[in-house]
Design a protein around this motif. Structure first.
Motif, PDB file in Angstrom:
ATOM      1  N   ILE A 125      81.351  23.843  61.985  1.00 28.73           N
ATOM      2  CA  ILE A 125      82.809  24.048  62.068  1.00 28.73           C
ATOM      3  C   ILE A 125      83.224  25.280  62.880  1.00 28.73           C
ATOM      4  CG2 ILE A 125      83.395  22.764  59.976  1.00 28.73           C
ATOM      5  CD1 ILE A 125      83.413  26.511  59.783  1.00 28.73           C
ATOM      6  N   ASP A 126      82.271  26.094  63.328  1.00 25.69           N
ATOM      7  CA  ASP A 126      82.682  27.278  64.098  1.00 25.69           C
ATOM      8  C   ASP A 126      82.981  26.901  65.544  1.00 25.69           C
ATOM      9  OD1 ASP A 126      80.280  28.040  65.966  1.00 25.69           O
ATOM     10  OD2 ASP A 126      79.356  27.585  64.038  1.00 25.69           O
ATOM     11  N   LYS A 127      83.699  27.782  66.224  1.00 23.05           N
ATOM     12  CA  LYS A 127      84.082  27.550  67.628  1.00 23.05           C
ATOM     13  C   LYS A 127      83.301  28.448  68.585  1.00 23.05           C
ATOM     14  CE  LYS A 127      87.058  24.401  66.617  1.00 23.05           C
ATOM     15  NZ  LYS A 127      86.672  23.008  66.898  1.00 23.05           N
ATOM     16  N   GLY A 128      82.114  28.826  68.163  1.00 25.10           N
ATOM     17  CA  GLY A 128      81.286  29.665  69.025  1.00 25.10           C
ATOM     18  C   GLY A 128      81.385  31.137  68.658  1.00 25.10           C
ATOM     19  N   LEU A 129      80.724  31.966  69.478  1.00 26.29           N
ATOM     20  CA  LEU A 129      80.569  33.389  69.170  1.00 26.29           C
ATOM     21  C   LEU A 129      81.514  34.255  69.983  1.00 26.29           C
ATOM     22  CD1 LEU A 129      76.660  33.425  69.244  1.00 26.29           C
ATOM     23  CD2 LEU A 129      78.098  33.532  67.196  1.00 26.29           C
ATOM     24  N   VAL A 145      80.791  22.159  50.666  1.00 29.08           N
ATOM     25  CA  VAL A 145      79.785  23.202  50.440  1.00 29.08           C
ATOM     26  C   VAL A 145      79.473  23.882  51.772  1.00 29.08           C
ATOM     27  CG1 VAL A 145      77.419  23.684  49.711  1.00 29.08           C
ATOM     28  CG2 VAL A 145      78.794  22.009  48.459  1.00 29.08           C
ATOM     29  N   PRO A 146      79.759  25.184  51.896  1.00 26.09           N
ATOM     30  CA  PRO A 146      79.511  25.868  53.173  1.00 26.09           C
ATOM     31  C   PRO A 146      78.068  26.323  53.325  1.00 26.09           C
ATOM     32  CG  PRO A 146      80.590  27.368  51.640  1.00 26.09           C
ATOM     33  CD  PRO A 146      80.433  26.057  50.921  1.00 26.09           C
ATOM     34  N   ILE A 147      77.526  26.144  54.530  1.00 25.03           N
ATOM     35  CA  ILE A 147      76.264  26.790  54.906  1.00 25.03           C
ATOM     36  C   ILE A 147      76.648  28.058  55.662  1.00 25.03           C
ATOM     37  CG2 ILE A 147      74.104  26.649  56.183  1.00 25.03           C
ATOM     38  CD1 ILE A 147      74.208  23.620  55.962  1.00 25.03           C
ATOM     39  N   ILE A 148      76.371  29.201  55.055  1.00 31.18           N
ATOM     40  CA  ILE A 148      76.644  30.511  55.648  1.00 31.18           C
ATOM     41  C   ILE A 148      75.456  30.867  56.542  1.00 31.18           C
ATOM     42  CG2 ILE A 148      76.790  32.964  55.032  1.00 31.18           C
ATOM     43  CD1 ILE A 148      78.315  31.974  52.453  1.00 31.18           C
ATOM     44  N   GLU A 149      75.714  31.079  57.839  1.00 29.80           N
ATOM     45  CA  GLU A 149      74.603  31.293  58.779  1.00 29.80           C
ATOM     46  C   GLU A 149      74.776  32.588  59.571  1.00 29.80           C
ATOM     47  OE1 GLU A 149      72.096  29.178  62.430  1.00 29.80           O
ATOM     48  OE2 GLU A 149      74.075  28.410  61.922  1.00 29.80           O
ATOM     49  N   PRO A 150      74.299  33.719  59.031  1.00 24.84           N
ATOM     50  CA  PRO A 150      74.264  34.956  59.812  1.00 24.84           C
ATOM     51  C   PRO A 150      72.863  35.118  60.435  1.00 24.84           C
ATOM     52  CG  PRO A 150      74.074  35.425  57.458  1.00 24.84           C
ATOM     53  CD  PRO A 150      73.952  33.946  57.631  1.00 24.84           C
ATOM     54  N   GLU A 151      72.676  34.522  61.600  1.00 26.79           N
ATOM     55  CA  GLU A 151      71.369  34.531  62.261  1.00 26.79           C
ATOM     56  C   GLU A 151      70.990  35.947  62.684  1.00 26.79           C
ATOM     57  OE1 GLU A 151      69.382  32.924  66.458  1.00 26.79           O
ATOM     58  OE2 GLU A 151      71.146  31.910  65.646  1.00 26.79           O
ATOM     59  N   VAL A 152      69.743  36.333  62.441  1.00 30.50           N
ATOM     60  CA  VAL A 152      69.211  37.588  62.967  1.00 30.50           C
ATOM     61  C   VAL A 152      68.360  37.253  64.192  1.00 30.50           C
ATOM     62  CG1 VAL A 152      67.770  39.613  62.521  1.00 30.50           C
ATOM     63  CG2 VAL A 152      69.223  38.692  60.688  1.00 30.50           C
ATOM     64  N   ASP A 153      68.686  37.872  65.309  1.00 30.91           N
ATOM     65  CA  ASP A 153      67.980  37.630  66.571  1.00 30.91           C
ATOM     66  C   ASP A 153      66.484  37.943  66.386  1.00 30.91           C
ATOM     67  OD1 ASP A 153      66.919  37.724  69.156  1.00 30.91           O
ATOM     68  OD2 ASP A 153      68.718  38.634  70.011  1.00 30.91           O
ATOM     69  N   LEU A 176      80.499  38.118  65.980  1.00 31.77           N
ATOM     70  CA  LEU A 176      81.238  37.394  64.946  1.00 31.77           C
ATOM     71  C   LEU A 176      81.566  35.990  65.456  1.00 31.77           C
ATOM     72  CD1 LEU A 176      83.771  40.177  63.882  1.00 31.77           C
ATOM     73  CD2 LEU A 176      81.735  39.473  62.630  1.00 31.77           C
ATOM     74  N   MET A 177      82.093  35.151  64.580  1.00 34.10           N
ATOM     75  CA  MET A 177      82.609  33.854  65.011  1.00 34.10           C
ATOM     76  C   MET A 177      83.944  34.059  65.716  1.00 34.10           C
ATOM     77  SD  MET A 177      81.797  31.475  61.693  1.00 34.10           S
ATOM     78  CE  MET A 177      82.426  32.626  60.463  1.00 34.10           C
ATOM     79  N   LYS A 178      84.213  33.249  66.717  1.00 29.26           N
ATOM     80  CA  LYS A 178      85.524  33.280  67.371  1.00 29.26           C
ATOM     81  C   LYS A 178      86.605  32.865  66.374  1.00 29.26           C
ATOM     82  CE  LYS A 178      84.170  32.222  72.140  1.00 29.26           C
ATOM     83  NZ  LYS A 178      84.138  31.168  73.175  1.00 29.26           N
ATOM     84  N   PRO A 179      87.852  33.310  66.589  1.00 31.66           N
ATOM     85  CA  PRO A 179      88.948  32.839  65.730  1.00 31.66           C
ATOM     86  C   PRO A 179      89.001  31.312  65.719  1.00 31.66           C
ATOM     87  CG  PRO A 179      89.701  34.596  67.182  1.00 31.66           C
ATOM     88  CD  PRO A 179      88.318  34.239  67.631  1.00 31.66           C
ATOM     89  N   LYS A 211      78.717  24.082  58.380  1.00 30.63           N
ATOM     90  CA  LYS A 211      77.845  25.154  58.864  1.00 30.63           C
ATOM     91  C   LYS A 211      78.582  26.006  59.870  1.00 30.63           C
ATOM     92  CE  LYS A 211      75.427  25.673  62.351  1.00 30.63           C
ATOM     93  NZ  LYS A 211      74.526  25.916  63.487  1.00 30.63           N
ATOM     94  N   MET A 212      78.354  27.341  59.810  1.00 24.56           N
ATOM     95  CA  MET A 212      79.035  28.250  60.751  1.00 24.56           C
ATOM     96  C   MET A 212      78.103  29.408  61.081  1.00 24.56           C
ATOM     97  SD  MET A 212      81.698  29.397  57.870  1.00 24.56           S
ATOM     98  CE  MET A 212      81.070  29.889  56.255  1.00 24.56           C
ATOM     99  N   ARG A 213      78.017  29.744  62.366  1.00 25.85           N
ATOM    100  CA  ARG A 213      76.993  30.686  62.840  1.00 25.85           C
ATOM    101  C   ARG A 213      77.590  31.962  63.411  1.00 25.85           C
ATOM    102  NH1 ARG A 213      74.786  30.543  68.262  1.00 25.85           N
ATOM    103  NH2 ARG A 213      72.821  31.696  68.426  1.00 25.85           N
ATOM    104  N   SER A 214      77.035  33.085  62.975  1.00 25.59           N
ATOM    105  CA  SER A 214      77.233  34.398  63.591  1.00 25.59           C
ATOM    106  C   SER A 214      75.849  34.896  64.008  1.00 25.59           C
ATOM    107  CB  SER A 214      77.825  35.399  62.592  1.00 25.59           C
ATOM    108  OG  SER A 214      78.792  34.809  61.769  1.00 25.59           O
ATOM    109  N   VAL A 215      75.783  35.939  64.829  1.00 27.88           N
ATOM    110  CA  VAL A 215      74.468  36.459  65.234  1.00 27.88           C
ATOM    111  C   VAL A 215      74.430  37.980  65.099  1.00 27.88           C
ATOM    112  CG1 VAL A 215      72.742  36.610  67.079  1.00 27.88           C
ATOM    113  CG2 VAL A 215      74.102  34.539  66.847  1.00 27.88           C
TER     114      VAL A 215
END
Length: 295
Positions: free
Chosen positions: A103-107, A172-180, A116-119, A139-143
């Motif tokens: 559901i995120d719109k990119g970084l 149910v959200p999948i929280i995804e704070p990816e570590v490089d 962070l995730m874009k607005p 699912k939503m991704r940050s890095v």
């Protein structure tokens, strides 16, 4: 919330397939699949080709609920059909595989060592559509690029604020704070991240249910205690740029952590393969990722 799907994700043996390459990463995904950019003239043609690729994966006899618990879709895939059924309905009704939606719109641009995730002003409407189209979770991704406490705090705050909006819609959200995985201070970033995740999980309502999608940690079994946190349905791992072999080796050392691989899942699949060749390659990948997930 579908309780049968929740139970399958919480207790099932297997992994989650990530089929959610979006607009920015779709040309690269198609290129790995053997389709050059010269094969499509515009975005519509590109999305039609990627849906053919995803349909071929999903309909394959190798794509089996004995090994795969869920699949993460991109919005464009959610809106399309497989054999006359919406993709999410086909996944669950024909395959017994639980559907999720990216559901995120990119970084956003790099700041404080993180992206962070874009607005996402259209998120409310997207979540309404998702609930009407048979989606179980999101699912939503940050890095996280460096061990910057202020940046990591912002990532987790944004993820949990968005997760609450998702849970309010019964998903149910999948929280995804990816570590490089390429950064020398990855282990330190993971320590900061784990502390923030623990703190935010402790503030959730008693019945709140979330999943976590994390980079395979530098220290084996580093997230074991979070697996027992009452709000956490499941913790899944991203491949993060590792090859399939390397990702599987690292995953297998982390007991209870299951895969949610994208590139590592589709490694070796090409448009030019016969159906038998395609199914054999996919089966081999699925089997190896499954084995690493159930260790």
């Amino acid at each position: 919330m579908n309780m049968k799907q929740l139970d399958r994700i919480r207790t099932g043996k297997g992994f989650i397939a990530a089929l959610d390459q979006s607009g920015g990463s779709t040309p690269k995904a198609l290129l790995h699949y053997g389709i050059e950019e010269t094969r499509y003239a515009n975005e519509d043609e590109m999305y039609a080709l990627v849906h053919e690729m995803r349909t071929r994966i999903i309909k394959s006899s190798a794509f089996d609920s004995r090994f795969i618990l869920g699949a993460i879709l991109f919005e464009n895939t959610m809106d399309r059909e497989i054999d006359g059924q919406l993709t999410a309905d086909y996944l669950w009704e024909k395959k017994g595989i639980v559907p999720f939606l990216k559901i995120d719109k990119g970084l956003a641009d790099l700041e404080d060592g993180v992206q962070l995730m874009k607005p996402n002003p259209g998120l409310g409407d997207l979540l309404k559509r998702a609930t009407g189209r048979g989606i179980f979770g999101t699912k939503m991704r940050s890095v996280i690029h460096e061990a910057n406490p202020a940046g990591i705090k912002k990532v987790v705050q944004q993820q949990f604020a968005t997760a609450k909006q998702i849970m309010d819609m019964g998903l149910v959200p999948i929280i995804e704070p990816e570590v490089d995985i390429t950064r020398p201070d990855k282990a330190e970033s993971e320590k900061l991240l784990k502390a923030e995740l623990t703190q935010h999980l402790s503030t959730l309502d008693p019945h709140a249910q979330v999943m976590l999608k994390l980079s395979i940690p530098s220290e084996d079994n580093f997230y074991s205690d979070l697996m027992n946190e009452p709000h956490v349905v499941r913790i899944v791992a991203l491949s993060g740029g590792y090859s399939q072999t390397e990702a599987n080796e690292k995953l297998a050392r982390n007991h209870g952590l299951i895969a949610s691989f994208s590139r590592a899942l589709s490694e070796g699949l090409t448009a030019g393969q016969s159906n038998d060749e395609f199914d054999a390659m996919l089966s081999q990948s699925i089997q190896s990722i499954y084995e690493a997930s159930i260790k």
